[in-house]
Design an enzyme around this catalytic site. Structure first.
Site, short mmCIF file in Angstrom:
data_model
loop_
_atom_site.label_atom_id
_atom_site.label_comp_id
_atom_site.label_asym_id
_atom_site.label_seq_id
_atom_site.Cartn_x
_atom_site.Cartn_y
_atom_site.Cartn_z
N ASP A 8 0.86 -1.18 0.00
CA ASP A 8 0.00 0.00 0.00
C ASP A 8 0.91 1.24 0.00
O ASP A 8 2.14 1.13 -0.15
CB ASP A 8 -1.00 -0.04 1.17
CG ASP A 8 -0.34 0.18 2.53
OD1 ASP A 8 0.91 0.30 2.60
OD2 ASP A 8 -1.07 0.25 3.53
N CYS A 66 3.27 -3.10 4.04
CA CYS A 66 2.37 -2.00 4.40
C CYS A 66 3.08 -1.22 5.51
O CYS A 66 4.28 -1.40 5.71
CB CYS A 66 0.98 -2.49 4.80
SG CYS A 66 0.89 -3.49 6.30
N THR A 68 3.03 -1.38 8.78
CA THR A 68 3.55 -2.24 9.85
C THR A 68 3.83 -3.67 9.41
O THR A 68 4.46 -4.43 10.16
CB THR A 68 2.52 -2.32 10.99
OG1 THR A 68 1.29 -2.84 10.43
CG2 THR A 68 2.25 -0.95 11.61
N GLY A 69 3.27 -4.08 8.29
CA GLY A 69 3.31 -5.49 7.88
C GLY A 69 2.13 -6.26 8.42
O GLY A 69 1.86 -7.39 7.99
N HIS A 99 11.21 -23.19 10.29
CA HIS A 99 10.19 -23.94 11.03
C HIS A 99 8.79 -23.83 10.44
O HIS A 99 7.98 -24.73 10.64
CB HIS A 99 10.15 -23.47 12.49
CG HIS A 99 11.33 -23.93 13.30
ND1 HIS A 99 11.38 -23.82 14.66
CD2 HIS A 99 12.49 -24.51 12.92
CE1 HIS A 99 12.53 -24.31 15.10
NE2 HIS A 99 13.24 -24.72 14.05
N ARG A 133 9.82 -32.86 11.70
CA ARG A 133 8.66 -32.64 12.57
C ARG A 133 7.92 -31.35 12.21
O ARG A 133 6.72 -31.22 12.46
CB ARG A 133 9.08 -32.62 14.04
CG ARG A 133 9.94 -31.44 14.43
CD ARG A 133 10.47 -31.59 15.85
NE ARG A 133 11.17 -30.41 16.33
CZ ARG A 133 12.43 -30.09 15.98
NH1 ARG A 133 13.11 -30.86 15.12
NH2 ARG A 133 13.01 -29.01 16.47
N HIS A 134 8.63 -30.43 11.59
CA HIS A 134 7.98 -29.16 11.22
C HIS A 134 7.01 -29.35 10.05
O HIS A 134 6.05 -28.58 9.93
CB HIS A 134 9.04 -28.11 10.88
CG HIS A 134 9.95 -27.84 12.04
ND1 HIS A 134 9.51 -27.28 13.21
CD2 HIS A 134 11.27 -28.11 12.22
CE1 HIS A 134 10.52 -27.19 14.07
NE2 HIS A 134 11.60 -27.69 13.48
N ARG A 137 3.62 -30.19 11.52
CA ARG A 137 3.00 -29.00 12.13
C ARG A 137 2.47 -28.03 11.06
O ARG A 137 1.39 -27.46 11.21
CB ARG A 137 4.01 -28.31 13.04
CG ARG A 137 4.35 -29.17 14.24
CD ARG A 137 5.59 -28.72 14.96
NE ARG A 137 5.89 -29.65 16.05
CZ ARG A 137 7.05 -29.70 16.69
NH1 ARG A 137 8.03 -28.88 16.34
NH2 ARG A 137 7.24 -30.57 17.65
C1 RB5 Z 1 -2.01 2.64 6.40
O1 RB5 Z 1 -2.07 3.89 7.01
C2 RB5 Z 1 -1.66 1.57 7.42
O2 RB5 Z 1 -2.72 1.33 8.25
C3 RB5 Z 1 -1.23 0.30 6.71
O3 RB5 Z 1 -0.12 0.58 5.91
C4 RB5 Z 1 -0.82 -0.86 7.58
O4 RB5 Z 1 0.13 -0.49 8.53
C5 RB5 Z 1 -1.90 -1.66 8.15
O5 RB5 Z 1 -1.70 -2.71 8.76
#
Ligand code: RB5
Length: 148
Positions: A8, A66, A68-69, A99, A133-134, A137
């Site tokens: 994004d 994004c 934060t991911g 793993h 073993r992984h 799982r």
């Molecule tokens: C966008 O502002 C932000 O929410 C998006 O990039 C992401 O961090 C969401 O998980």
């Protein structure tokens, strides 16, 4: 490898850098967008595109970015057969491969520098799944029944 990548607006800059570095290393990269950091877009759009390509086998792996991911990771994991991992450190990326056989890497574009994101991506690409073993799982992740 054949790799799909998407982001994004919050992950755009890191995604652009990763796509460039992956191609320079000889990987075939399908960039599903977004195409600018200026326009606010919805991360599920790009996460669904990449995850669907991984789930269908059209590509070997996916890389999503994004802010934060977190959002792209939650979205990608809705696709059966996709194991997406949000990795903030190279160690997490290594363990996600060893793993968990993670086939989608998720990164926080607002948390990592371009060099940090690349270091994480390089380890994730180079580390094999340990199996053994992984494997059991990992297979259990996709089981239909509730755990007893
Ligand atoms: C966008 O502002 C932000 O929410 C998006 O990039 C992401 O961090 C969401 O998980």
């Amino acid at each position: 490898m054949k790799i799909a990548s998407g982001a994004d607006h919050g992950g755009y800059a890191v995604k652009q850098d990763l796509v460039r570095r992956l191609r320079a290393q000889g990987h075939e990269v399908i960039d599903v967008g977004t195409a600018s950091a200026e326009t606010s877009v919805d991360y599920p759009t790009f996460a669904h595109r990449v995850a669907a390509m991984v789930a269908s086998g059209e590509v070997d792996r996916g890389v999503l970015v994004c802010g934060t991911g977190l959002g792209v990771c939650m979205t990608a994991n809705r696709h059966r057969g996709v194991r997406a991992a949000d990795c903030l450190t190279p160690h997490l990326a290594e363990m996600a491969r060893r793993h968990n056989d993670a086939n989608v890497l998720c990164l926080g574009g607002r948390l990592l520098s371009e060099d940090e994101a690349w270091a994480i991506t390089e380890i994730w690409l180079a580390t094999p799944f340990e199996g053994g073993r992984h494997s059991r799982r990992v297979d259990l992740i996709d089981e239909e029944s509730e755990p007893s």
